[in-house]
Design an enzyme around this catalytic site. Structure first.
Site, PDB file in Angstrom:
ATOM      1  N   TRP A 101       8.046 -14.745  25.519  1.00 11.57           N
ATOM      2  CA  TRP A 101       7.998 -15.694  26.829  1.00 11.57           C
ATOM      3  C   TRP A 101       7.679 -17.079  26.620  1.00 11.57           C
ATOM      4  CZ3 TRP A 101       3.895 -11.942  30.031  1.00 11.57           C
ATOM      5  CH2 TRP A 101       4.895 -10.795  30.494  1.00 11.57           C
ATOM      6  N   ARG A 107       9.670 -14.317  42.003  1.00 12.07           N
ATOM      7  CA  ARG A 107       8.923 -15.174  41.205  1.00 12.07           C
ATOM      8  C   ARG A 107       9.572 -15.027  39.273  1.00 12.07           C
ATOM      9  NH1 ARG A 107       3.917 -15.679  38.769  1.00 12.07           N
ATOM     10  NH2 ARG A 107       3.704 -14.372  36.309  1.00 12.07           N
ATOM     11  N   HIS A 165       4.045  -4.470  41.324  1.00  8.95           N
ATOM     12  CA  HIS A 165       5.205  -6.031  41.727  1.00  8.95           C
ATOM     13  C   HIS A 165       5.635  -5.337  42.894  1.00  8.95           C
ATOM     14  CE1 HIS A 165       4.673  -5.729  37.338  1.00  8.95           C
ATOM     15  NE2 HIS A 165       5.529  -7.677  37.861  1.00  8.95           N
TER      16      HIS A 165
END
Length: 761
Positions: free
Chosen positions: A569, A523, A701
């Protein structure tokens, strides 16, 4: 002892592993999908490693052992745990498939828990330590890395997470009575065995990373961690057959640990002396200079590996002069937290491009500091221009935004009326018992990714792109209705990323084309960069939420990313405090909440998965951070109507430390990651947590599809801590990274499990 290699004057703590073109990501996902076999995957990973070593040498890391072999297929904690036998059982070797099963799970078992690596957006795999397990050293993997590098002409420095940090970040396995740190003597013995194998292979330096020593952790105090380090490294450094030890302490400043490590006198010691760390600990440079003796090569982590701003090399050179003669220079942390190179960016605004330094540029800065401005005139000149032009730029300042923030009330703000009255007003929504919903995103299909790419290239006009998005939204709404979900989402087909989408629509940000940073495993994200004051020129989400709501009689949530997460982020400014940027972003999002309400949207979700991530590593700094983070979130919903149900969402962090802050967000519904830990978080809830809560029951996930009974058991476990009238049922996180072949059956099972449990109430 035999004569040893001198530690290099210029080095780095680590380098991006994913590859400049995300080569590792592509190889991983091809292997997982069965498109390539293990040999092909390992060949691709090998080529990437060797190419990386060659690139680092070209950038100036030409001395022996200047290049760290911080190699991991998935995660450095997982790789270290396998190498020293903290995971993998008694097997002499652990297969590739077993490694990935630990990280991602498979059809037969759930994966290990995953959480944030210190105060970064990188996620690590949490080892689970059983009471009766042994620690079987497996040096073969790390020795092989050294040998393959030598065959390609590179003398690299092998890397392991240190024993104190490894165990401090682990958790007891289910049913274990002992804390992982109690196993320190056993795991230290495994490290000694691995180091002996490296010495036998001719390795002269190894890097052991101990960032736990710069943090206040719940499992042990700063003083206790220093004592653990004293015990472990007395054993490691006392071993006769070993490489020289380069002990690193990234992510902040040592307190008790500084004198401990100085007394232990490893052959080399790295300390984080970035401008960021110096701001938090003004006397750290002087304390380091006074503590570290002549027996230890001091390595100053002067170049900040966590931001993207060109360094002020003149100022850092002055810091270097305060340290003992011969001090080496490194980055403050691994460069895994920044993109590869600014040279890959062709569309950054010309006036800001020179302000940035990514991984490759930071390596040049490291080398420049070691040789000085006379021999690195071009690098120092670039740094001087960046400091000068950024300080004078009008792009960084917006007086209207600054005036709006200045007009806000001082201190904390709070939505009115209080939750209890809002809860009564929201009963008019008529939601069922244990309502089901998802977190926001749905899988991004090949069709929608292709349409987005064509639109960006000008091969698809606005009208055709809008039609493609509307078709995808209609499909997602239809699927949710067929599955029987209660509160729907539009699926976020228009969003390439939950932060980048907003950054591209807000003033004050720039975005990159190739600025990929690994988040976990395969990811990767492209963090935007905050270059100035932030404002919202126009509505950002209303069109899509309104369209989705028009397709269903059920409620469709409006979806916003919260101010703390947008900031966390992104790469933030370093010329103003984060709290200032957070307030600016919050006001922009508050305008969006107003527009959504006016468009008839009754439920609005403000995601804050990064709330815990930014928590300072030192206890003394946490109250101030939480105060401004809570304030920023509350500003977004401050003027929302009582009838508007405000949701928030948090995931993949240890929230026990900040559960009071989560409650203080004052959301009406809080959804939170809980599946991997099997509702462990809920034990921390107390009477102060009054909102509705949706602990995740589906771990997105992992590619696993949880069965009905597995989900039902998690719901039942949640009901032991949360009354039925306050419990929601939802996945852990958004579904963007999964495929529909996993999502459809998983959500079907989720709804069926909810129905089963409701029948038991």
């Amino acid at each position: 002892m035999t004569e040893h290699t001198t530690f290099p004057q210029a080095t780095i703590e680590g380098y991006p592993r994913v590859g400049p073109q995300r080569e590792l990501k592509k190889a991983l996902e091809s292997y997982w999908a069965g498109r390539i076999d293990a040999q092909t995957f390992e060949s691709a990973a090998h080529s990437l490693r060797v190419d990386t070593y060659a690139r680092l040498k070209e950038l100036g890391l030409g001395a022996d052992y200047a290049i760290p072999a911080d190699v991991a297929y998935y995660d450095q904690v997982l790789e270290t745990a396998l190498t020293v036998g903290a995971l993998g059982g008694d097997a002499a070797e652990v297969s590739l498939d077993e490694e990935f099963a630990l990280a991602r799970g498979n059809a037969d078992r759930a994966p290990l828990e995953m959480t944030k690596w210190f105060d970064t957006n990188y996620h690590y795999i949490v080892p689970e330590i059983a009471d009766g397990q042994s620690f079987t050293a497996r040096p073969g993997r790390i020795v092989k890395l050294v040998e393959e590098a030598q065959e390609a002409g590179h003398t690299v420095r092998p890397y392991l997470v240190g024993p104190v940090t490894l165990l401090a970040l682990s958790k007891p396995a289910e049913g274990a009575n002992r804390q992982p740190l109690e196993r320190l003597p056993e795991v230290t013995a495994a490290y000694v065995e691995v180091l002996a194998a490296l010495a036998d292979a001719g390795v002269d330096w190894i890097q052991l990373a101990e960032p736990a020593l710069v943090a206040d952790l719940t499992v042990a105090s700063d003083a206790e961690l220093a004592e653990h380090a004293q015990r472990a490294y007395s054993e490691i450094l006392g071993a006769e057959n070993r490489p020289q030890v380069y002990l690193t302490t990234p992510y902040g400043s040592l307190q008790k640990g500084l004198d401990t490590l100085a007394d232990l006198a490893p052959e080399a010691l790295q300390v984080d002396l970035s401008t960021r760390t110096q701001k938090h600990d003004a006397g750290y440079v002087d304390r380091v200079a006074a503590a570290v003796g002549e027996k230890t090569q001091l390595v100053a982590g002067l170049i900040d590996g966590r931001n993207v701003w060109a360094a002020d090399l003149r100022r850092l050179a002055e810091t270097l002069e305060k340290l003992p003669a011969g001090t080496a220079v490194s980055t403050s942390v691994s460069l895994q937290h920044v993109p590869h190179t600014v040279e890959a960016e062709s569309k950054l605004p010309h006036d800001v491009a020179n302000w940035f330094s990514f991984a490759d540029e930071k390596i040049r800065e490291v080398v420049a500091l070691t040789v000085g401005p006379d021999k690195a005139e071009d690098v120092f000149g670039r740094a001087d221009r960046a400091v000068r032009t950024r300080g004078a730029s009008e792009r960084t300042h917006n007086q209207q935004v600054q005036d709006r923030v200045a007009a806000l009330p001082d201190g904390q703000v709070k939505r009115e009326p209080a939750f209890a009255e809002r809860h009564r007003a929201q009963e008019a929504l008529g939601l069922p018992q244990l309502p089901t919903t998802t977190i926001g995103s749905f899988p991004q299909t090949t069709e929608i990714r292709t349409a987005r790419a064509k639109h960006r290239k000008g091969q698809l006009d606005d009208a055709a792109y809008t039609d493609a998005l509307k078709k995808e939204i209609a499909d997602v709404i239809g699927l949710q209705e067929r599955l029987g979900l209660d509160v729907l989402v539009h699926g976020e087909a228009e969003r390439n990323d939950m932060v980048q989408y907003f950054a591209e629509l807000l003033e004050g940000f720039v975005t990159t084309e190739n600025g990929w940073v690994q988040s976990y495993g395969s990811r990767c994200t492209r963090p935007p960069i905050v270059v100035g004051d932030v404002s919202r020129p126009a509505a950002m989400t209303t069109e899509w939420s309104t369209y989705a709501q028009s397709l269903s009689d059920k409620y469709v949530k409006g979806m916003l990313t919260g101010p703390v997460t947008i900031l966390a982020w992104s790469f933030p400014r370093d010329d103003v405090s984060r709290s200032v940027s957070a307030d600016q972003i919050a006001l922009a999002l508050a305008d969006e909440v107003r527009d959504l309400e006016e468009a008839g949207i009754k439920i609005i979700q403000i995601d804050e998965p990064a709330l815990r991530e930014l928590l300072p590593l030192r206890e003394a700094e946490r109250a101030s951070y939480l105060d401004w983070a809570i304030r920023a979130f509350r500003l977004v919903a401050l003027k929302a109507q009582p009838e508007t149900q405000i949701h928030t969402h948090l995931c993949y962090s240890e929230f026990g430390q900040v559960i009071d802050a989560v409650a203080a967000l004052d959301a009406d519904v809080t959804s939170i990651e809980a599946a991997r830990s099997r509702m462990e978080l809920l034990v921390d809830l107390d009477d102060s947590f009054t909102s509705d809560i949706g602990p995740g029951v589906y771990d997105i996930h992992s590619p696993r599809v949880p069965g009905v009974e597995e989900v039902a058991d998690l719901i039942r476990a949640a009901l032991q801590h949360v009354p039925a009238e306050r419990l929601w049922v939802n996945p852990d996180c958004g579904l963007k990274t999964r495929g529909y072949k996993e999502v459809e059956p998983a959500l079907r099972n989720l709804v069926q499990a909810r129905d089963e449990v409701v029948g038991e109430l």
